[in-house]
Design an enzyme around this catalytic site. Structure first.
Site, PDB file in Angstrom:
ATOM      1  N   HIS A  72       0.847  -1.194   0.000  1.00  0.00           N
ATOM      2  CA  HIS A  72       0.000   0.000   0.000  1.00  0.00           C
ATOM      3  C   HIS A  72       0.890   1.253   0.000  1.00  0.00           C
ATOM      4  O   HIS A  72       0.716   2.142  -0.833  1.00  0.00           O
ATOM      5  CB  HIS A  72      -0.904  -0.060   1.241  1.00  0.00           C
ATOM      6  N   GLU A  73       1.852   1.276   0.925  1.00  0.00           N
ATOM      7  CA  GLU A  73       2.758   2.447   1.012  1.00  0.00           C
ATOM      8  C   GLU A  73       3.602   2.587  -0.248  1.00  0.00           C
ATOM      9  O   GLU A  73       3.859   3.705  -0.703  1.00  0.00           O
ATOM     10  CB  GLU A  73       3.660   2.338   2.235  1.00  0.00           C
TER      11      GLU A  73
HETATM   12 ZN    ZN Z   1      -2.176   5.210   2.427  1.00  0.00          ZN
END
Ligand code: ZN
Length: 381
Positions: A72-73
């Site tokens: 996600h990051e």
């Molecule tokens: Zn995020």
């Protein structure tokens, strides 16, 4: 922070988020683990191993969710890189990761950057669900309440859907809050948009905290606390930027202050501390400034070396410097600490003023009151 030299116009060295531990590097970005994240991993491992779930499957589940958060990051990181914004670090917290970009993205850039993270979780869930559909039948959702080795893939898919939905909540500091801010910023100033998104974050955190207390769900209370702090910090930073915009450092700096000379004693400095309201004293030698004596350095020197020691032995030789002509908003990061102090030096390196975090918050308070007064009595404009 005291020993960090910050010269005007030059970006300060990127400081790490405090409490973060050793890093691994992914795509050239250091990934660090906040100590609370490590504590949570240990906690999850202990409570996770039950009757129907083996140790390896618990570890696999936790590792899969960890990689989902990391991906996600990295989604944010790669889209930000597309706009030429470097990510200084990714820090893993218990409720998710935090990417620190080298600069604040413009609203038009922030929208796709913020969307990229939740989209990664959606794609992971979709891929898992598609894979499961081709394998066995579908496991009913009620089965997910009881973690077993058999429904591991379902649980990872559900975890990613939860990450997708949670991050899209339209409240700062969640990605949804950033999306909300970038959309609001299309029609109004970005600082005001930030204030609204941060306000939404604080309201949501309070609701979540109350719900958590009501249901006895302490995980929810814990998450609410993180959300509240994140929203509060960003809201305060936005307020600072709103009320300092349009002003230069010389409009807010302290011009009436006392200095010490390098030959004076710690006793002299102590007397000055008592007789004035100042906490930090520039130390001068003739025309030039050679150091800054802070209150904590003064106390330390008094303890270790007694009142007869020279201030030149106790002062910091490197200290934050500001230029009187620099925009006040640019000075904000350098005065972020609770007892921060910077010296204002002109182009000939002469001391023309001081700026402390305490004084700056008074300046912001006065600007706020002035703005409120203008709203109440527009005729006095
Ligand atoms: Zn995020």
């Amino acid at each position: 922070m005291n020993n960090q030299q910050v010269t005007s116009g030059v970006q300060p060295e990127p400081t790490r988020i405090p409490g973060s531990l050793a890093a691994v590097t992914v795509f050239g970005v250091p990934v660090r683990f906040h100590f609370t994240f490590v504590l949570m991993l240990i906690f999850l491992l202990f409570i996770g191993i039950g009757d129907k779930q083996s140790g390896p499957s618990t570890a696999l589940y936790i590792a899969a969710l960890f990689f989902s958060v990391l991906l996600h990051e990295l989604g944010h990181t790669l889209v930000a890189r597309h706009y030429g914004i470097k990510t200084l670090e990714i820090v893993m917290f218990p409720i998710g990761g935090v990417s620190r970009p080298e600069r604040q993205p413009k609203p038009a850039e922030e929208l796709p950057i913020s969307l990229a993270g939740p989209l990664v979780n959606f794609l992971i869930a979709a891929a898992l669900i598609a894979w499961m559909a081709t394998q066995q039948g579908w496991v009913a959702l009620e089965g997910l309440k009881e973690p077993t080795d058999a429904n591991l893939a379902e649980r990872i898919a559900a975890g990613n859907l939860a990450l997708f939905l949670f991050n899209l909540l339209p409240a700062y500091p969640m990605d949804g809050g950033r999306i909300l801010r970038s959309l609001l910023a299309l029609r109004r100033p970005v600082e005001e948009a930030t204030r609204i998104a941060a306000g939404a974050g604080q309201s949501l955190a309070i609701l979540m905290g109350l719900a958590g207390l009501l249901w006895g769900n302490f995980m929810l209370v814990f998450i609410a606390l993180f959300v509240y702090l994140g929203a509060f910090q960003e809201g305060a930073a936005a307020k600072g930027r709103i009320f300092t915009s349009g002003f230069l450092v010389n409009a807010a700096m302290i011009t009436d202050f006392r200095t010490l000379t390098h030959g004076q004693s710690i006793r002299d400095a102590g007397n000055l501390l008592l007789s004035t309201s100042q906490h930090d004293f520039p130390v001068v030698h003739g025309e030039s400034v050679i150091g800054l004596l802070t209150r904590s350095a003064l106390v330390q020197a008094m303890l270790n070396h007694g009142p007869d020691a020279y201030v030149s032995g106790a002062m910091a030789r490197e200290f934050p410097r500001l230029s009187p002509e620099m925009p006040l908003g640019e000075a904000l990061p350098q005065l972020a600490g609770p007892a921060a102090c910077a010296l204002v030096m002109d182009s000939d390196d002469r001391l023309v003023g001081m700026l402390t975090s305490e004084h700056l918050s008074e300046f912001i308070l006065l600007r706020q009151v002035t703005a409120a007064q203008k709203k109440l009595h527009p005729s006095h404009d």
